[in-house]
Design an enzyme around this catalytic site. Structure first.
Site, PDB file in Angstrom:
ATOM      1  N   TRP A  44      24.976  28.686   7.656  1.00  0.00           N
ATOM      2  CA  TRP A  44      25.773  29.823   8.146  1.00  0.00           C
ATOM      3  C   TRP A  44      27.193  29.335   8.342  1.00  0.00           C
ATOM      4  CZ3 TRP A  44      22.647  33.856   7.619  1.00  0.00           C
ATOM      5  CH2 TRP A  44      23.144  35.126   7.944  1.00  0.00           C
ATOM      6  N   ASP A  45      28.073  30.221   8.804  1.00  0.00           N
ATOM      7  CA  ASP A  45      29.469  29.794   8.950  1.00  0.00           C
ATOM      8  C   ASP A  45      29.696  28.974  10.221  1.00  0.00           C
ATOM      9  OD1 ASP A  45      29.255  31.886  10.730  1.00  0.00           O
ATOM     10  OD2 ASP A  45      30.863  33.097   9.864  1.00  0.00           O
ATOM     11  N   TRP A  46      28.642  28.711  10.979  1.00  0.00           N
ATOM     12  CA  TRP A  46      28.731  27.830  12.145  1.00  0.00           C
ATOM     13  C   TRP A  46      27.652  26.741  12.137  1.00  0.00           C
ATOM     14  CZ3 TRP A  46      23.904  28.830  13.365  1.00  0.00           C
ATOM     15  CH2 TRP A  46      23.426  30.146  13.269  1.00  0.00           C
ATOM     16  N   ASN A  72      21.279  42.625  11.807  1.00  0.00           N
ATOM     17  CA  ASN A  72      22.655  42.247  12.086  1.00  0.00           C
ATOM     18  C   ASN A  72      23.545  42.545  10.883  1.00  0.00           C
ATOM     19  OD1 ASN A  72      24.879  40.573  13.532  1.00  0.00           O
ATOM     20  ND2 ASN A  72      24.720  39.625  11.517  1.00  0.00           N
ATOM     21  N   GLU A  73      24.424  43.546  11.023  1.00  0.00           N
ATOM     22  CA  GLU A  73      25.516  43.842  10.095  1.00  0.00           C
ATOM     23  C   GLU A  73      25.092  44.340   8.724  1.00  0.00           C
ATOM     24  OE1 GLU A  73      28.977  40.971  12.000  1.00  0.00           O
ATOM     25  OE2 GLU A  73      28.122  40.391  10.072  1.00  0.00           O
ATOM     26  N   GLU A 130      30.216  41.937  19.222  1.00  0.00           N
ATOM     27  CA  GLU A 130      30.654  40.657  18.656  1.00  0.00           C
ATOM     28  C   GLU A 130      32.167  40.636  18.601  1.00  0.00           C
ATOM     29  OE1 GLU A 130      29.298  39.036  14.996  1.00  0.00           O
ATOM     30  OE2 GLU A 130      27.189  39.539  15.327  1.00  0.00           O
TER      31      GLU A 130
END
Length: 812
Positions: A123-125, A389-390, A487
């Site tokens: 993921w981006d984290w 989510n999204e 968020e």
């Protein structure tokens, strides 16, 4: 006698009781690759990655027909990466995007084709660690009459009679050839409630439904979120006394609370409200978003969960959103949330992708959703189910460049998955809490538009996600005056002591290969520098290591100040409609915790160390808070109250010059009543007039602080407002801050003294686990005492050896 191999997915009500004979399979196993090229020891519970790391380099199954006196149990695992690729390749009728994550994430492809932690493919984290293994407990159970598959319950409030009832459902596997009769005794002693029921179980899979009336002569104390009341629970036992002398006893903690999601018209505004009532009381949801606490779940201990969740409560949070790209958390997580009063927005595990709807996939999803709802619905902390989510936004904002001609196919899949399957199951299994299809979503408006809205980010409906790394984050006008913001956030780097554990000297610069490798958000490192550049000076030290440490410090200062400004905007918007928008009733920043040592949006570093943002959250989420801001050269202060009752307070406003520890001027209001659950204007003054009346201050030479108090003590944090960028400040000198450390029982006092006004004073004790009572603060007085709460035993000498203090002017 039937024998079954069971993965232990513990239900919420009790510790598992042994039925017949139970033989644990915990402990040492051998792990071997499919081609035999690698063999190594492992642990159960555990996973492949944990075993490999240590060496330095799933369903219920009926085994009655194969069990012998001596048995060898072998489990074979297929690579999740290969499995996902195979399933994607087999889906030949049309593509299901996205195929792969962005290159910067260095991840694996087709994660949407496997029902596995979506973020484990990167993921981006976080990193890409698609683990394999038996990552929860496993056992063999033997029984020859019947087996209790699951036991769940829901407290239900009857509005008509104004009484509490309890709905209990139990599922049995009856292997006896004859019906099994008996009694069920349900007892809740503190509520003076005990009822007995006669049952008869026919052979096969059978369900028993019981309706328990709570004694109406006893007052039932309800469960409240943190900051609004107690988390009262009641011990319950349920005893099944069945034929053949079989007794099955379960115990559980029962909590009573109601939850409503209110979507109704608002006077003076288009659209609908979006807020939650707990036990009939509207509550502002303040908190963050939860991601998996580790890439390897077998390393997530009860102690770690307690540390992270207690840290959320200590920062005055009352809500966490369990984000839909992670996992359905272990039982201990929800038990702690119940006890700590943390409300949970529980996503189902679908995130940032479209998903297939073939038969096998939907069968798996249906089993998954039914199991999780049954497992978790007894927890009062869970206040809303979220479908994904999204994914509504991904589809309707066309993240994947779908042509108009193909769009109907994906809309149909979306409705099939989330509406006709997930939503249908949730509403059938749980009538005690609301369900929203996605986040962000327009809620009732999305349903009205056929389950998907043309603009899922509409500020007039539902919840929104908001990220803007380009605009100046000190400018509150860039933020959405939305109904609920689930968020938002900014990145920072974790502390050097956290990074040092996984890096070496050549890595310690902002542009090193290590720094670029650990950053999984495209252009993330530059975006942090961009925000820093708006208001702060960059480090110019000739020492590369000091420059790296200073840059880390500035990223944390920037992140904390950005999220503070944004959160305070949302909190002061709870009671007003401006230009048709407002009535904001939720602020959940992204994100609470970290999964590894890397730059991210988190306020808690990997392992639990508090970033500056988390200390700031302790202030900006305080129950009583004065919020200052400017609009067209006018300075305003709002008073925000999350309390359940009115309070009588006064507001004090002070002005300091950067060059003096003595306040230049001070004023205070008369005592006034701040209404419960409101945000109201307390103070308004033209900035030029304000400065002129205070010794001819300038924007660059002065800073404003303010707080709420009674006659005798502060009842809010002291807040502040910068009148200019600190890079333009006049009279701000390098402060010499010293500390004398003393032990006071289990805590340590740091008596600080400064030679000058010091912004963003940061106290650090390296890797010694614990937190301070405050940190990252503006020090405008010569002395101040801050407490340190250690999480493990330490000493005064160890703290003195590790202690470092940094303030803004130390960065040069």
């Amino acid at each position: 006698m039937r024998l079954r191999l069971l993965l232990l997915l513990a239900l919420c009500q009790a510790d598992p009781a042994a039925l017949g004979r139970s033989l644990s399979l915990r402990g040492s196993w051998r792990i071997r690759s499919g081609n035999g090229s690698l063999e190594l020891p492992g642990r159960v519970p555990g996973c492949v990655h944990s075993a490999l790391l240590k060496r330095g380099l799933i369903q219920s199954f009926d085994i009655t027909s194969v069990v012998r006196d001596v048995n060898s149990l072998e489990l074979r695992f297929q690579s999740p990466v290969l499995y996902a690729a195979q399933r994607s390749k087999a889906h030949t009728s049309y593509s299901v995007p996205p195929d792969c994550p962005p290159p910067v994430q260095r991840g694996q492809c087709h994660v949407n084709f496997i029902r596995k932690e979506q973020s484990s493919f990167s993921w981006d984290w976080g990193p890409s660690f698609p683990t394999q293994g038996i990552w929860k407990d496993v056992r063999i159970e033997a029984y020859n009459i019947c087996h209790l598959n699951y036991f769940m319950f829901s407290p239900v409030y009857d509005n008509h009679t104004q009484e509490w009832n309890l709905e209990i459902e139990s599922s049995f596997d009856v292997v006896s050839s004859k019906p099994v009769s008996g009694q069920v005794i349900v007892a809740i002693p503190k509520l003076q409630t005990q009822q007995t029921y006669s049952i008869e179980l026919q052979p096969g899979e059978r369900t028993v439904e019981l309706f328990v009336k709570i004694n109406k002569n006893v007052t039932v104390e309800t469960w409240w979120p943190h900051g609004h009341g107690n988390q009262t629970g009641y011990n319950m036992t349920i005893l099944f006394k069945l034929d053949g002398g079989l007794s099955i006893k379960k115990s559980a903690k029962v909590y009573f609370r109601t939850v409503e999601l209110i979507e109704e018209p608002i006077e003076g505004s288009q659209g609908l409200s979006f807020y939650f009532k707990i036990n009939g009381l509207p509550i502002f949801l303040k908190g963050s978003n939860w991601i998996p606490a580790d890439s390897f779940q077998d390393r997530v201990t009860s102690d770690l969960l307690w540390l992270l969740l207690q840290s959320a409560v200590d920062a005055n949070m009352n809500t966490l959103r369990v984000w839909g790209g992670g996992i359905y958390e272990q039982e201990e997580f929800y038990r702690l949330c119940d006890e700590l009063g943390i409300m949970v927005w529980q996503d189902f595990m679908f995130a940032c992708a479209l998903y297939p709807t073939d038969r096998d996939f939907l069968n798996s999803v249906r089993a998954e959703v039914a199991h999780q709802v049954r497992r978790l619905k007894c927890h009062p902390s869970i206040i809303v189910w979220g479908g994904n989510n999204e994914n509504e936004a991904a589809l309707m904002m066309n993240w994947y460049n779908i042509t108009p001609r193909e769009l109907h196919t994906y809309i149909k899949d979306y409705v099939v998955l989330y509406v006709k399957n997930i939503r249908k199951i949730v509403l059938a299994e749980d009538k005690t809490r609301p369900f929203v299809l996605s986040s962000p979503t327009n809620g009732a408006e999305s349903i009205k538009e056929g389950w998907l809205s043309l603009n899922p980010y509409d500020n007039n409906f539902g919840d929104v996600h908001f990220y803007d790394y380009i605009s100046d984050c000190w400018n509150w006008k860039v933020f959405p005056k939305a109904r609920f913001v689930s968020e938002y956030g900014y990145q920072s780097w974790p502390s050097f002591s956290t990074l040092e554990k996984v890096s070496s000297q050549e890595d310690w610069s902002y542009n090193s290969k290590f720094s670029l490798h650990r950053q999984h958000h495209a252009n993330g490192n530059n975006e942090m520098l961009h925000q820093i550049g708006f208001h702060f000076k960059f480090p110019e030290s000739t020492d590369p290591l000091q420059t790296f440490k200073d840059t880390i410090y500035l990223t944390q200062v920037m992140q904390a100040q950005c999220v503070k400004t944004e959160t305070e905007f949302y909190r002061r918007s709870r009671s007003e409609i401006v230009d048709g928008q407002g009535y904001t009733m939720g602020a959940l920043y992204w994100q609470l915790n970290d999964i590894w040592q890397a730059p991210s949006w988190a306020s808690l570093e990997y392992g639990g160390k508090w970033k500056m943002l988390h200390y700031f959250a302790r202030h900006f989420f305080a129950p009583l808070l004065p919020v200052g801001f400017e609009d067209q050269d006018v300075f305003f202060i709002y008073g925000v109250s999350d309390l359940r009752s009115d309070c009588e307070v006064k507001l004090t406003v002070r002005v300091h010059t950067w060059s003096s520890l003595e306040p230049l001027c001070s004023s205070e209001t008369e005592r006034f009543v701040l209404k419960a659950g409101t945000a109201v204007l307390l103070y308004k003054e033209s900035v030029p007039v304000f400065l002129k009346n205070c010794g001819n201050c300038t924007r660059q030479s002065c800073v404003v602080s303010f707080y709420l108090s009674t006659d005798s003590q502060l009842v809010s944090p002291a807040n502040y407002h910068f009148l200019s960028s600190l890079s333009e400040s006049v009279g701000l000198h390098k402060a010499h801050v010293t500390a004398i450390i003393s032990q006071q029982g289990d805590t340590f006092a740091f008596d600080l003294e400064t030679s000058a006004v010091a912004p963003f004073v940061w106290l650090d004790v390296g890797s010694i686990p614990g937190r301070f009572s405050d940190n990252g603060f503006l020090m405008t007085e010569k002395t101040r005492t801050v407490l340190f709460y250690p999480w493990k035993p330490t000493s005064k000498s160890e703290l003195e050896q590790c202690f470092r203090v940094t303030s803004l002017m130390d960065v040069d």
